[in-house]
Design a protein around this motif. Structure first.
Motif, PDB file in Angstrom:
ATOM      1  N   TRP A 144       0.824  -1.211   0.000  1.00 26.49           N
ATOM      2  CA  TRP A 144       0.000   0.000   0.000  1.00 26.49           C
ATOM      3  C   TRP A 144       0.853   1.254   0.000  1.00 26.49           C
ATOM      4  O   TRP A 144       1.932   1.284   0.605  1.00 26.49           O
ATOM      5  CB  TRP A 144      -0.905   0.033   1.226  1.00 26.49           C
ATOM      6  CG  TRP A 144      -1.947  -1.023   1.264  1.00 26.49           C
ATOM      7  CD1 TRP A 144      -1.897  -2.199   1.972  1.00 26.49           C
ATOM      8  CD2 TRP A 144      -3.200  -1.035   0.571  1.00 26.49           C
ATOM      9  NE1 TRP A 144      -3.048  -2.925   1.764  1.00 26.49           N
ATOM     10  CE2 TRP A 144      -3.865  -2.232   0.910  1.00 26.49           C
ATOM     11  CE3 TRP A 144      -3.831  -0.135  -0.298  1.00 26.49           C
ATOM     12  CZ2 TRP A 144      -5.123  -2.565   0.419  1.00 26.49           C
ATOM     13  CZ3 TRP A 144      -5.083  -0.464  -0.784  1.00 26.49           C
ATOM     14  CH2 TRP A 144      -5.716  -1.659  -0.437  1.00 26.49           C
ATOM     15  N   ASP A 145       0.346   2.320  -0.639  1.00 21.23           N
ATOM     16  CA  ASP A 145       1.046   3.602  -0.545  1.00 21.23           C
ATOM     17  C   ASP A 145       0.282   4.608   0.321  1.00 21.23           C
ATOM     18  O   ASP A 145       0.687   5.764   0.449  1.00 21.23           O
ATOM     19  CB  ASP A 145       1.324   4.191  -1.937  1.00 21.23           C
ATOM     20  CG  ASP A 145       0.057   4.574  -2.693  1.00 21.23           C
ATOM     21  OD1 ASP A 145      -1.029   4.505  -2.095  1.00 21.23           O
ATOM     22  OD2 ASP A 145       0.167   4.931  -3.876  1.00 21.23           O
ATOM     23  N   PHE A 146      -0.842   4.177   0.921  1.00 20.48           N
ATOM     24  CA  PHE A 146      -1.624   4.979   1.865  1.00 20.48           C
ATOM     25  C   PHE A 146      -2.124   6.284   1.257  1.00 20.48           C
ATOM     26  O   PHE A 146      -2.335   7.274   1.951  1.00 20.48           O
ATOM     27  CB  PHE A 146      -0.809   5.284   3.131  1.00 20.48           C
ATOM     28  CG  PHE A 146      -0.365   4.054   3.859  1.00 20.48           C
ATOM     29  CD1 PHE A 146      -1.252   3.319   4.615  1.00 20.48           C
ATOM     30  CD2 PHE A 146       0.952   3.620   3.778  1.00 20.48           C
ATOM     31  CE1 PHE A 146      -0.845   2.173   5.287  1.00 20.48           C
ATOM     32  CE2 PHE A 146       1.370   2.481   4.444  1.00 20.48           C
ATOM     33  CZ  PHE A 146       0.470   1.758   5.193  1.00 20.48           C
ATOM     34  N   SER A 147      -2.301   6.292  -0.052  1.00 26.38           N
ATOM     35  CA  SER A 147      -2.794   7.482  -0.735  1.00 26.38           C
ATOM     36  C   SER A 147      -4.306   7.405  -0.875  1.00 26.38           C
ATOM     37  O   SER A 147      -4.877   6.327  -1.012  1.00 26.38           O
ATOM     38  CB  SER A 147      -2.152   7.596  -2.123  1.00 26.38           C
ATOM     39  OG  SER A 147      -2.798   8.585  -2.886  1.00 26.38           O
ATOM     40  N   LEU A 148      -4.964   8.573  -0.848  1.00 23.91           N
ATOM     41  CA  LEU A 148      -6.408   8.620  -1.074  1.00 23.91           C
ATOM     42  C   LEU A 148      -6.742   8.751  -2.552  1.00 23.91           C
ATOM     43  O   LEU A 148      -7.910   8.744  -2.931  1.00 23.91           O
ATOM     44  CB  LEU A 148      -7.023   9.793  -0.306  1.00 23.91           C
ATOM     45  CG  LEU A 148      -7.085   9.605   1.216  1.00 23.91           C
ATOM     46  CD1 LEU A 148      -7.549  10.871   1.894  1.00 23.91           C
ATOM     47  CD2 LEU A 148      -7.988   8.448   1.588  1.00 23.91           C
ATOM     48  N   GLU A 149      -5.689   8.872  -3.377  1.00 28.68           N
ATOM     49  CA  GLU A 149      -5.913   8.908  -4.813  1.00 28.68           C
ATOM     50  C   GLU A 149      -6.324   7.521  -5.294  1.00 28.68           C
ATOM     51  O   GLU A 149      -5.899   6.499  -4.728  1.00 28.68           O
ATOM     52  CB  GLU A 149      -4.644   9.352  -5.542  1.00 28.68           C
ATOM     53  CG  GLU A 149      -4.203  10.763  -5.189  1.00 28.68           C
ATOM     54  CD  GLU A 149      -5.255  11.796  -5.555  1.00 28.68           C
ATOM     55  OE1 GLU A 149      -5.884  11.647  -6.624  1.00 28.68           O
ATOM     56  OE2 GLU A 149      -5.459  12.730  -4.764  1.00 28.68           O
ATOM     57  N   LYS A 171     -14.558   1.625   0.589  1.00 30.15           N
ATOM     58  CA  LYS A 171     -15.010   2.845   1.246  1.00 30.15           C
ATOM     59  C   LYS A 171     -14.585   2.876   2.712  1.00 30.15           C
ATOM     60  O   LYS A 171     -14.224   3.916   3.256  1.00 30.15           O
ATOM     61  CB  LYS A 171     -16.526   2.973   1.129  1.00 30.15           C
ATOM     62  CG  LYS A 171     -17.033   3.075  -0.300  1.00 30.15           C
ATOM     63  CD  LYS A 171     -16.430   4.274  -1.020  1.00 30.15           C
ATOM     64  CE  LYS A 171     -16.951   4.386  -2.443  1.00 30.15           C
ATOM     65  NZ  LYS A 171     -16.294   5.504  -3.183  1.00 30.15           N
ATOM     66  N   PHE A 172     -14.637   1.713   3.341  1.00 34.22           N
ATOM     67  CA  PHE A 172     -14.204   1.607   4.737  1.00 34.22           C
ATOM     68  C   PHE A 172     -12.721   1.940   4.850  1.00 34.22           C
ATOM     69  O   PHE A 172     -12.300   2.707   5.724  1.00 34.22           O
ATOM     70  CB  PHE A 172     -14.496   0.201   5.246  1.00 34.22           C
ATOM     71  CG  PHE A 172     -14.231  -0.008   6.709  1.00 34.22           C
ATOM     72  CD1 PHE A 172     -14.353   1.026   7.625  1.00 34.22           C
ATOM     73  CD2 PHE A 172     -13.871  -1.270   7.183  1.00 34.22           C
ATOM     74  CE1 PHE A 172     -14.114   0.826   8.981  1.00 34.22           C
ATOM     75  CE2 PHE A 172     -13.638  -1.484   8.534  1.00 34.22           C
ATOM     76  CZ  PHE A 172     -13.753  -0.432   9.429  1.00 34.22           C
ATOM     77  N   ARG A 173     -11.930   1.400   3.922  1.00 31.29           N
ATOM     78  CA  ARG A 173     -10.494   1.668   3.969  1.00 31.29           C
ATOM     79  C   ARG A 173     -10.189   3.137   3.691  1.00 31.29           C
ATOM     80  O   ARG A 173      -9.318   3.732   4.331  1.00 31.29           O
ATOM     81  CB  ARG A 173      -9.740   0.777   2.976  1.00 31.29           C
ATOM     82  CG  ARG A 173      -8.230   0.893   3.161  1.00 31.29           C
ATOM     83  CD  ARG A 173      -7.428  -0.026   2.273  1.00 31.29           C
ATOM     84  NE  ARG A 173      -6.064  -0.066   2.758  1.00 31.29           N
ATOM     85  CZ  ARG A 173      -5.176   0.884   2.529  1.00 31.29           C
ATOM     86  NH1 ARG A 173      -5.504   1.945   1.825  1.00 31.29           N
ATOM     87  NH2 ARG A 173      -3.947   0.797   3.022  1.00 31.29           N
ATOM     88  N   GLU A 174     -10.859   3.730   2.719  1.00 27.57           N
ATOM     89  CA  GLU A 174     -10.668   5.154   2.436  1.00 27.57           C
ATOM     90  C   GLU A 174     -10.893   5.983   3.692  1.00 27.57           C
ATOM     91  O   GLU A 174     -10.128   6.913   3.982  1.00 27.57           O
ATOM     92  CB  GLU A 174     -11.639   5.615   1.346  1.00 27.57           C
ATOM     93  CG  GLU A 174     -11.220   5.262  -0.073  1.00 27.57           C
ATOM     94  CD  GLU A 174     -12.207   5.836  -1.081  1.00 27.57           C
ATOM     95  OE1 GLU A 174     -12.729   6.952  -0.844  1.00 27.57           O
ATOM     96  OE2 GLU A 174     -12.468   5.174  -2.090  1.00 27.57           O
ATOM     97  N   ASP A 175     -11.948   5.661   4.429  1.00 27.64           N
ATOM     98  CA  ASP A 175     -12.266   6.410   5.639  1.00 27.64           C
ATOM     99  C   ASP A 175     -11.189   6.225   6.698  1.00 27.64           C
ATOM    100  O   ASP A 175     -10.791   7.188   7.364  1.00 27.64           O
ATOM    101  CB  ASP A 175     -13.624   5.936   6.175  1.00 27.64           C
ATOM    102  CG  ASP A 175     -14.248   6.936   7.129  1.00 27.64           C
ATOM    103  OD1 ASP A 175     -14.542   8.067   6.700  1.00 27.64           O
ATOM    104  OD2 ASP A 175     -14.447   6.587   8.306  1.00 27.64           O
TER     105      ASP A 175
END
Length: 410
Positions: free
Chosen positions: A39-44, A120-124
């Motif tokens: 993962w790069d932990f980006s919200l993009e 969606k859960f991960r994005e949050d």
């Protein structure tokens, strides 16, 4: 020479489990470092691989999550209440042979929990963690090796750098490098069974009900997805490995036809609206959940097929137990914390490991005595109020207090 970093708690794994435990333990000015090789932990969008799976979070899990992340927007925008589970037994000619219904009102609640899309859960969770000054992400970096000592753990990373931490949390999946580095063995059960999951559109609504259809080979589960104008569901289909491999080679039209037949047509003709994901039906549990200056959670500690939505809810139980143990100690990796965590989680994990495997054996087998046990058991639990309440509370891991994220329902 690479710089040596220091933190209070180092989390290996940036999936749902790693993000949740980072947020849960980031209080009291603890410094948390979370890394993940993938993962790069980006919200993009490019930073979040497409994950079209869903998870059902029970009330007790949501109650705990609400203590450190806001849930109202997530549930109202993307969640679906789950208030009923219908269990069907398929006959030899594709007919409904037996029907049993389990409703959340049986345990005095408006719902068992909420269904949420994983992405969606991960994005949050990523958004919440990115705003927390106590959490530092190390994107596209994984654990290479671990050395533990009495007072701290030393973590060697894939980029050559090192981290010294008071507590190391292995949340890095069923092939956990942390577990391997600590030389913790696992118990495994590998039935000749696999699964396939995909999303479908159908004409008949489920509202707030999921349907489990039993037949030899394994259960076929239909889980409602958010959306009121059109009806969508997530399919979790377990069968023999050879059957699952055959299904995965079908085109969408042919797979939809097979899925409609297997669903007994209870929601009408299915149309596939996503790619499919295959997975193994194997079970795995670590021989120990704690080690010097280290603990294992989530799939690093236990890996179960997605029967009865046990996996992530069991993980949240791990996180809650570890948070409770750490809250009583100044040193998050002290021997007492590790002892308390192992004692708190080993038996519940073993119980789920054995119980889920037995449940799967009943659903997988076409042996007459086991098939009769499955049918009669469903009938008994659905008609006996006391037994039904006990079964539901055990499966849901519910506390005695209902969870109300907000007054409006969806």
């Amino acid at each position: 020479m690479h710089k040596k970093n220091y933190c209070d708690i180092f989390v290996s794994g940036g999936g749902l489990a790693g993000l949740m435990i980072s947020l849960a333990l980031a209080g009291k000015s603890r410094k948390i470092i979370c890394c993940d090789l993938h993962w790069d932990f980006s919200l993009e969008p490019s930073g979040l691989p497409q994950d079209q799976r869903v998870t059902a979070l029970f009330n007790s899990s949501l109650e705990f999550l609400a203590s450190f992340i806001p849930l109202e927007s997530l549930l109202s925008s993307y969640g679906k209440r789950l208030a009923e589970i219908e269990v069907l037994e398929a006959g030899k000619k594709g007919e409904i042979e037996q029907s049993s219904s389990f409703k959340s009102l049986a345990i005095g609640k408006d719902e068992f929990g909420w269904v949420i899309p994983n992405d969606k859960f991960r994005e949050d969770l990523v958004s919440q963690a990115a705003q927390n000054p106590n959490i530092t992400f190390l994107p596209k970096i994984g654990v290479q090796n671990v050395f533990t000592r009495t007072n701290e753990a030393y973590v060697l990373l894939t980029n050559g750098s090192r981290v010294v931490t008071k507590l190391l949390v292995g949340a890095d999946g069923k092939t956990s490098q942390v577990r391997k580095s600590l030389k913790i063995n696992t118990n495994q059960i590998s039935p000749l069974q696999g699964g396939i999951s995909f999303n479908v559109k159908h004409p008949i609504p489920l509202i707030h009900k999921s349907v489990e259809i039993y037949k030899s080979g394994g259960p076929f589960t239909i889980i409602p997805l958010p959306g009121e104008n059109e009806h969508y569901s997530n399919i979790i289909w377990m069968d023999t490995i050879s059957q699952i491999e055959a299904f995965s080679k079908l085109g969408n039209s042919a797979l939809a036809s097979e899925a409609t037949k297997r669903s007994l047509g209870v929601v009408g003709n299915l149309s596939i609206v996503s790619s499919s994901v295959n997975w193994s039906g194997s079970y795995q549990m670590a021989n120990q959940l704690s080690h010097e200056r280290s603990v294992l959670i989530a799939e690093a500690a236990h890996n179960l097929p997605p029967l009865g939505a046990q996996g992530l809810n069991l993980t949240i139980g791990d996180i809650k137990a570890l948070q409770d143990c750490i809250s009583k100690a100044a040193d998050p990796g002290s021997p007492q914390v590790l002892k308390d965590y192992g004692r708190a989680r080993y038996f519940p994990t073993l119980l789920k490991f054995v119980g889920t495997n037995f449940h799967n054996l009943l659903s997988f087998s076409n042996i007459v005595p086991l098939r009769s046990m499955r049918k009669e058991g469903a009938k008994l639990f659905s008609t006996n109020e006391r037994l039904q309440k006990s079964l539901l509370k055990f499966g849901l891991g519910e506390d005695i207090f209902p969870f109300k994220p907000f007054s409006k329902t969806y």
